[in-house]
Scaffold this motif. Structure first.
Motif, short mmCIF file in Angstrom:
data_model
loop_
_atom_site.label_atom_id
_atom_site.label_comp_id
_atom_site.label_asym_id
_atom_site.label_seq_id
_atom_site.Cartn_x
_atom_site.Cartn_y
_atom_site.Cartn_z
N TYR A 1 0.86 -1.19 0.00
CA TYR A 1 0.00 0.00 0.00
C TYR A 1 0.89 1.23 0.00
O TYR A 1 1.71 1.42 0.91
CB TYR A 1 -0.91 -0.02 1.22
N THR A 2 0.75 2.07 -1.03
CA THR A 2 1.59 3.25 -1.19
C THR A 2 0.72 4.47 -1.45
O THR A 2 -0.25 4.41 -2.20
CB THR A 2 2.58 3.09 -2.37
N LEU A 3 1.08 5.58 -0.82
CA LEU A 3 0.38 6.85 -1.02
C LEU A 3 1.41 7.94 -1.29
O LEU A 3 2.33 8.15 -0.49
CB LEU A 3 -0.45 7.21 0.21
N LEU A 4 1.26 8.64 -2.41
CA LEU A 4 2.06 9.80 -2.75
C LEU A 4 1.14 11.01 -2.74
O LEU A 4 0.11 11.02 -3.43
CB LEU A 4 2.72 9.64 -4.12
N ASP A 5 1.49 12.03 -1.99
CA ASP A 5 0.62 13.19 -1.80
C ASP A 5 1.43 14.45 -2.04
O ASP A 5 2.43 14.71 -1.35
CB ASP A 5 0.06 13.16 -0.37
N TYR A 6 1.02 15.25 -3.03
CA TYR A 6 1.74 16.49 -3.37
C TYR A 6 0.75 17.63 -3.49
O TYR A 6 -0.34 17.47 -4.05
CB TYR A 6 2.49 16.33 -4.69
N SER A 7 1.12 18.79 -2.97
CA SER A 7 0.29 19.98 -3.15
C SER A 7 1.16 21.21 -3.15
O SER A 7 2.26 21.23 -2.59
CB SER A 7 -0.79 20.08 -2.06
N GLN A 8 0.65 22.26 -3.80
CA GLN A 8 1.41 23.50 -3.96
C GLN A 8 0.44 24.67 -4.04
O GLN A 8 -0.66 24.54 -4.59
CB GLN A 8 2.27 23.45 -5.22
N SER A 9 0.83 25.81 -3.51
CA SER A 9 -0.03 26.98 -3.58
C SER A 9 0.80 28.23 -3.82
O SER A 9 2.01 28.25 -3.60
CB SER A 9 -0.83 27.14 -2.28
N GLY A 10 0.13 29.27 -4.27
CA GLY A 10 0.78 30.55 -4.51
C GLY A 10 -0.25 31.57 -4.92
O GLY A 10 -1.35 31.23 -5.35
N ASN A 11 0.09 32.86 -4.76
CA ASN A 11 -0.76 33.92 -5.27
C ASN A 11 0.07 34.80 -6.19
O ASN A 11 1.19 34.43 -6.57
CB ASN A 11 -1.41 34.71 -4.13
N LYS A 12 -0.44 35.95 -6.54
CA LYS A 12 0.26 36.78 -7.52
C LYS A 12 1.58 37.32 -6.97
O LYS A 12 2.45 37.74 -7.73
CB LYS A 12 -0.62 37.95 -7.95
N VAL B 1 3.73 35.63 -4.50
CA VAL B 1 4.78 34.67 -4.15
C VAL B 1 4.23 33.24 -4.20
O VAL B 1 3.06 33.01 -3.91
CB VAL B 1 5.35 34.98 -2.74
N GLN B 2 5.08 32.31 -4.62
CA GLN B 2 4.75 30.88 -4.50
C GLN B 2 5.06 30.48 -3.07
O GLN B 2 6.22 30.33 -2.70
CB GLN B 2 5.58 30.07 -5.48
N ASN B 3 4.04 30.33 -2.24
CA ASN B 3 4.30 30.36 -0.81
C ASN B 3 4.21 29.03 -0.08
O ASN B 3 4.44 28.98 1.11
CB ASN B 3 3.36 31.35 -0.11
N GLU B 4 3.87 27.91 -0.77
CA GLU B 4 3.78 26.67 0.00
C GLU B 4 3.89 25.46 -0.91
O GLU B 4 3.28 25.41 -1.98
CB GLU B 4 2.44 26.63 0.75
N THR B 5 4.66 24.47 -0.46
CA THR B 5 4.79 23.20 -1.17
C THR B 5 4.82 22.08 -0.14
O THR B 5 5.52 22.18 0.87
CB THR B 5 6.07 23.15 -2.02
N ARG B 6 4.05 21.01 -0.40
CA ARG B 6 4.04 19.83 0.46
C ARG B 6 4.28 18.60 -0.39
O ARG B 6 3.82 18.50 -1.53
CB ARG B 6 2.69 19.66 1.17
N PHE B 7 4.99 17.63 0.20
CA PHE B 7 5.19 16.34 -0.48
C PHE B 7 5.29 15.26 0.59
O PHE B 7 6.15 15.33 1.47
CB PHE B 7 6.44 16.35 -1.35
#
Length: 658
Positions: free
Chosen positions: A144-155, A157-163
């Motif tokens: 059982y494997t789970l890969l989870d990625y997310s990223q956010s930003g506004n005009k 700054v690119q302010n958040e990355t999760r992995f």
């Protein structure tokens, strides 16, 4: 050192996976499929002439009652609310926090403020960490494997990355190994606000009739820039279009929190084997445990550092006091604990009519603390010896109940007592399955060591506090048919300790009384899903504790299936709490403290989202704080700390069961 350890674990994981790929698992078994997560419907299984596919069943559980109870847990692969990634809002509908993912937080729900970490300066960060109490152990027929990625930003700054990476695999029907790696970097939209945290761990479980063992090795790191909030506490957050124009209090302050944990719980069981007939007439042998002998060891190593390079007298004036060095702050606080526990358990017997489990344990804590005294890093050692026990009915159909007690006999916590009890009663009302749960606690608690004695560059105290006396009662009723939960909590606390206006621990001179009531309701139809939560709270001593009168959460979603394969959910979440004097944040200690100068709240935080699921892939699109820029600029998450402005976020997760 830490990078080498990560590499070593990765190599071990790959080696084990390669070896496991060669094993024959066609005769895999070991648990009841009714108590496991069946993923076979979602798998694309190919039939081979010479190879028979293996059904995928996943069973998950946590350890309760000091490791003496295996409590079933869910494996989440659902579409709904996949976008709720922030752990502080998974735990509580309303929080005071420093405005950026990974920063310090404090739940506005008083009855959810007790964290898992026993390190005083980690308690406002511990939801970002993985601790032994958070671990879900697995038994799975297929990897059982789970890969989870997310990223956010506004005009701006690119302010958040999760992995996040999660992999669980069995060597055989009894032995499982699980590996996880979670990391996040949130730059932040305002100056000097970057937060980083990551956790890496390897844990395993071994379950046979007579021997049960659980092990984990976990490393947690939190590293934050501490900007001290905006210099103008009453700034208009809509005044400037660019967030980096706003002036902050600190530009060269950083804090780091480290936690390393080793945990091992093992049990040897005595019992008997009996013949049992299943529902279709098959007869098989089943082991019934009678007595369990437990040994548990846990090592928790913790360290907090705070650094700030002072440059001018104006910058130094940010702190109320300076005791050691007026040119720079380099504080290091350490807390290491080694706990050994021996436990004896007598199991409730399913083949007997009147039965309940009984357990008793004895344990010892060895604790080492370090902190700066003048210019020298000094170490202090103390220990605790404790005994305890409990009785419970864990397998009952008519009801479940339990009672537990713990007392410290010697050491720093000598005289501390902890008593608790609960009753869980299923009720059949018409066609509805309703449950009633009542629980209570009666505690006499020795104040935390760091509440009584602490020394750093900007804070020093030496307090003589009386023991804290607590009586806490909780009750809730849940209707399965109507998807409705009603609950109430009551706390009466004597000698309550809070952080006063100078950010120092102080003991209240009057008794604290806190009441809360809450309602959780879900409404679901073919195309609509609504989830509502409402919380009311009231305390009798606002000179020690401020809470919002009302907090609420509402999620409205439209759901459908596109082209018969793409599950879609479109909706919005709204969070709101009434205006109140929220605690403010002290970067030097990483703690929140009482204030009565600035109120925050009375602003709707709106997050719009789209969730998609195609087979084993989930995707979400989200617009965070969508109301910012449209309504007034009162979107403060803590005094002097604004929440991020409207931000777009994308997340994707892949799940593999084979």
């Amino acid at each position: 050192m830490f990078q080498k350890l990560q590499l070593t674990i990765w190599i071990l994981l790959v080696s084990v996976s390669c070896a496991l790929a060669q094993r024959e698992l066609n005769n895999f078994g070991g648990f009841d499929p009714n108590n496991s997560f069946d993923t076979s419907d979602s798998l694309d299984v190919e039939e081979h002439d010479h190879e028979k596919s293996i059904p995928s069943h996943i069973r998950a559980w946590t350890l309760e009652n000091d490791g003496a109870l295996l409590q079933e847990a869910e494996v989440d692969t659902a579409l709904g609310f996949f976008h709720l990634y922030n752990p502080i809002f998974q735990e509580s509908i309303s929080n005071t926090f420093t405005g950026n993912f990974g920063g310090a937080y404090l739940s506005n729900d008083f009855f959810k403020r007790q964290g898992d970490s026993d390190f005083y300066f980690y308690q406002n960060f511990d939801l970002y960490a993985k601790l032994p109490s958070d671990i879900r152990y697995f038994n799975t027929t297929t990897p059982y494997t789970l890969l989870d990625y997310s990223q956010s930003g506004n005009k701006n700054v690119q302010n958040e990355t999760r992995f996040n990476v999660f992999h669980s695999q069995n060597v055989n029907p009894d032995l499982n190994f699980t590996f996880f790696y979670d990391q996040s970097k949130a730059t932040g939209q305002y100056k000097f606000q970057e937060n980083k945290f990551h956790s890496i761990g390897l844990y395993s479980s071994y379950n046979t009739d007579k021997l049960v063992s659980h092990f984990n090795l976990i490393f947690n790191r939190v590293k934050n820039q501490e900007n001290g909030g905006l210099a103008d506490p009453n700034a208009d957050l809509n005044e400037f279009s660019e967030t980096d124009i706003y002036v902050v209090n600190r530009d060269n302050a950083n804090s780091t929190l480290r936690n390393n944990t080793f945990f091992w719980n093992t049990e040897y069981r005595l019992g008997k084997t009996v013949e049992v007939e299943d529902s279709i007439g098959n007869i098989y042998d089943e082991f019934i445990p009678r007595t369990g002998f437990f040994y548990q060891v846990e090592y928790s190593g913790n360290q907090k550092t705070y650094n700030d390079q002072h440059q001018t007298e104006e910058e130094l004036s940010f702190y109320q006091n300076t005791f050691i060095d007026s040119l720079a702050t380099n504080d290091t606080i350490g807390y290491n604990r080694l706990t050994n526990t021996f436990q004896l358990k007598f199991y409730e017997a399913p083949d007997r009519k009147y039965t309940f489990s009984k357990r008793a344990y004895i344990g010892h804590d060895l604790i080492r603390i370090k902190m700066p005294i003048d210019t020298i890093l000094q170490k202090f050692n103390h220990s605790n010896t404790f005994v305890g026990g409990g009785i419970s009915r864990d397998e009952g159909v008519f009801w479940k109940w339990g009672a537990e007690g713990k007392i410290y006999l010697t050491g720093y916590r000598s005289g501390q007592t902890e008593l608790s009890a609960f009753i869980y009663k299923p009720l059949r009302i018409g066609k509805d399955t309703t449950s009633l749960q009542l629980s209570g606690e009666l505690n006499t608690l020795v104040p935390d060591y760091f509440q009584t004695r602490f020394s750093s560059n900007h804070h020093q105290w030496n307090n003589r506090f009386d023991n804290i006396n607590e009586m806490i009662i909780r009750g809730k009723i849940h209707s399965q048919r109507y998807k409705l939960t009603l609950g109430a909590n009551y706390a009466l606390i004597g000698n309550y300790i809070y952080n006063n206006k100078e950010a120092k621990p102080e003991q209240a001179s009057a008794e604290m009384l806190i009441l809360s009531a809450y309602l959780n309701k879900t409404i679901e139809s073919k195309h609509w899903l609504l989830k509502a939560q409402l919380l009311w709270q009231k305390g009798n001593q606002e000179k020690y504790l401020h809470l919002p009168d009302f907090s609420s959460y509402l999620s409205v979603n439209y759901k459908t299936i596109i082209s018969k394969v793409l599950y879609t959910q479109i909706g919005a979440d709204v969070r709101y709490n009434t205006e109140f004097y929220a605690d403010t944040y002290d970067p030097a200690t990483g703690r929140f403290y009482w204030q009565n100068e600035k109120k925050i709240g009375n602003f709707p935080f709106v997050d719009a989202h789209i969730n998609l699921k195609l087979k084993r892939t989930r995707v979400f699109f989200q617009w965070l704080n969508a109301a910012s820029g449209l309504l007034d600029g009162n979107f403060w998450s803590a005094p002097q700390h604004p929440l991020y402005r409207r931000t777009f976020r994308l997340g994707v997760a892949w799940t593999f069961y084979d």
